[in-house]
Design an enzyme around this catalytic site. Structure first.
Site, short mmCIF file in Angstrom:
data_model
loop_
_atom_site.label_atom_id
_atom_site.label_comp_id
_atom_site.label_asym_id
_atom_site.label_seq_id
_atom_site.Cartn_x
_atom_site.Cartn_y
_atom_site.Cartn_z
N CYS A 286 104.98 -9.88 102.16
CA CYS A 286 106.09 -8.60 101.96
C CYS A 286 106.25 -6.99 102.10
O CYS A 286 105.40 -6.73 101.42
CB CYS A 286 106.60 -9.36 100.50
SG CYS A 286 108.06 -8.67 99.35
N CYS B 53 107.47 -5.58 98.94
CA CYS B 53 106.88 -5.32 97.56
C CYS B 53 106.03 -4.18 97.56
O CYS B 53 105.11 -4.01 96.99
CB CYS B 53 106.60 -6.46 96.90
SG CYS B 53 107.44 -7.84 97.70
N ASP B 54 104.54 -4.62 99.16
CA ASP B 54 103.85 -4.10 99.29
C ASP B 54 103.41 -2.36 99.70
O ASP B 54 102.71 -1.92 100.09
CB ASP B 54 102.86 -4.58 99.66
CG ASP B 54 102.39 -5.84 98.61
OD1 ASP B 54 103.25 -5.36 97.73
OD2 ASP B 54 102.62 -7.23 99.27
#
Ligand code: NAP
Length: 314
Positions: free
Chosen positions: A138, A141-142
């Site tokens: 992701c 997200c990261d």
């Protein structure tokens, strides 16, 4: 020998969507059960740190998962962990029968499917070991954890190309590793890729292993050229894998409208084409799949399920 139990609402899956639906269903005093194959948390447990959930500038995935679960329990939702659902069937009487791996049969007039999805894995040594420690599925997200880093993305479809471009907001250099000599991504995305000086494509190549350092973080990848067989090591502190994502919707036995990739289509109340069957979170066809959207879907699904049950009672 399995057991049989009756509820108002059965929630299949305990990720952010399922746990939020459980909180709202519990608050509405509905007899609610959450079925989860593993530990509650879903995708939160795959994510080391979360920085985009409002109110939490920085929280570890497992911590947020625990808070979601505790909050749902507080309002009375029952949890059955280890209860992998094998089938969801709707009877002629309008009652759903949800069967688990252990042979339990749970019955309710409303079911909310929040079973999430599963990123397709590379299945190479080190991938699972370093998940959340450099290996990610992701970018939103990261990505921010890789400011100034050299990282790699695997895949040749729209997701890999689009996310490579996105990741250059943070990373100094992004290698896009693709197993063939042409991408399947759309032309516009390929144009964007070519125009981005921070991205370099490594063609005809697969990742054969992910290597970590003494701190337990990714520091290199082993690569193999599939045409020449030549092997090499690539220094990279991150590996983003985008080789497909599969919604976990196979448990629903009846035909339910879905898009070409299998994501369930819902109306604005999160209801699927099958009355009483709601879908929320990553199983649902929608623009984006974030913790915030999953929680929003779960809220709507639980409130809509309550209204559905009230209308059914007449
Ligand atoms: P995809 O289109 O199925 O592409 C998967 C890519 O991963 C392919 O390039 C494939 O290689 C590669 N791959 C598959 N298994 C692999 C393996 N074991 N090792 C190495 N590479 C492997 O998946 P996606 O990119 O996730 O997209 C899914 C769908 O969502 C598509 O319909 C896409 O159009 C859509 N989508 C659209 C957008 C957008 O329009 N902005 C963004 C994201 C996704 P081969 O090419 O050799 O098969």
């Amino acid at each position: 020998m399995g057991t049989t139990a009756e509820y108002d609402v059965i929630i299949v899956g305990a990720g952010p969507a399922g746990l939020t639906a459980a909180l709202y269903a519990g608050r509405s005093m509905l007899r609610t059960v959450v079925l989860e194959a593993g530990v509650p948390g879903g995708e939160l447990l795959r994510t080391e740190t979360i920085e985009d959930y409002p109110g939490f500038e920085h929280i570890e995935g497992w911590d947020l998962a625990q808070r979601f679960e505790n909050h749902a329990r507080k309002f009375g939702a029952e949890f059955r962990n280890g209860g992998r659902v094998t089938a969801v069937r709707k009877g002629d009487d309008g009652i759903f029968d949800v069967e688990t791996e252990e042979g339990d049969h749970l019955r309710a007039p409303a079911v909310i499917v929040t079973a999430g999805g599963t990123p397709v894995l590379l299945n190479v040594p080190g991938e699972t070991e370093y998940a959340g420690k450099g290996v990610s599925y992701c970018a939103i997200c990261d990505g921010a954890f890789f400011k100034g880093h050299t990282i790699a993305v695997v895949g040749g479809g729209d997701a890999a190309v689009e996310e490579s471009d996105f990741l250059t907001r943070y990373a100094e250099k992004v290698y896009l590793i693709h197993r063939r000599d042409e991408l399947r991504a759309s032309g516009i995305l390929q144009q964007r890729l070519k125009a981005n000086p921070k991205i370099e494509v490594i063609w005809d190549t697969v990742v054969t292993s992910v290597e970590g350092d003494e701190k337990g973080l990714v520091h290199a990848l082993r690569l193999r050229n599939v045409k020449t067989g030549a092997e090499r090591c690539l220094d990279a502190t991150g590996l983003f894998v985008f080789i497909g994502f599969r919604p976990n919707t196979g448990i629903v036995e009846a035909h339910v409208d879905h898009d070409e990739l299998g994501y369930l289509r819902t109306d604005i109340n999160m209801q699927t084409s099958l009355g009483g069957l709601f879908a929320a979170g990553d199983v649902r066809a929608q623009l984006t799949r974030q913790v915030t959207t999953a929680a929003g879907d779960g809220t709507t699904a639980a409130i809509a399920a309550e209204k559905y049950l009230a209308a059914r009672r007449g």
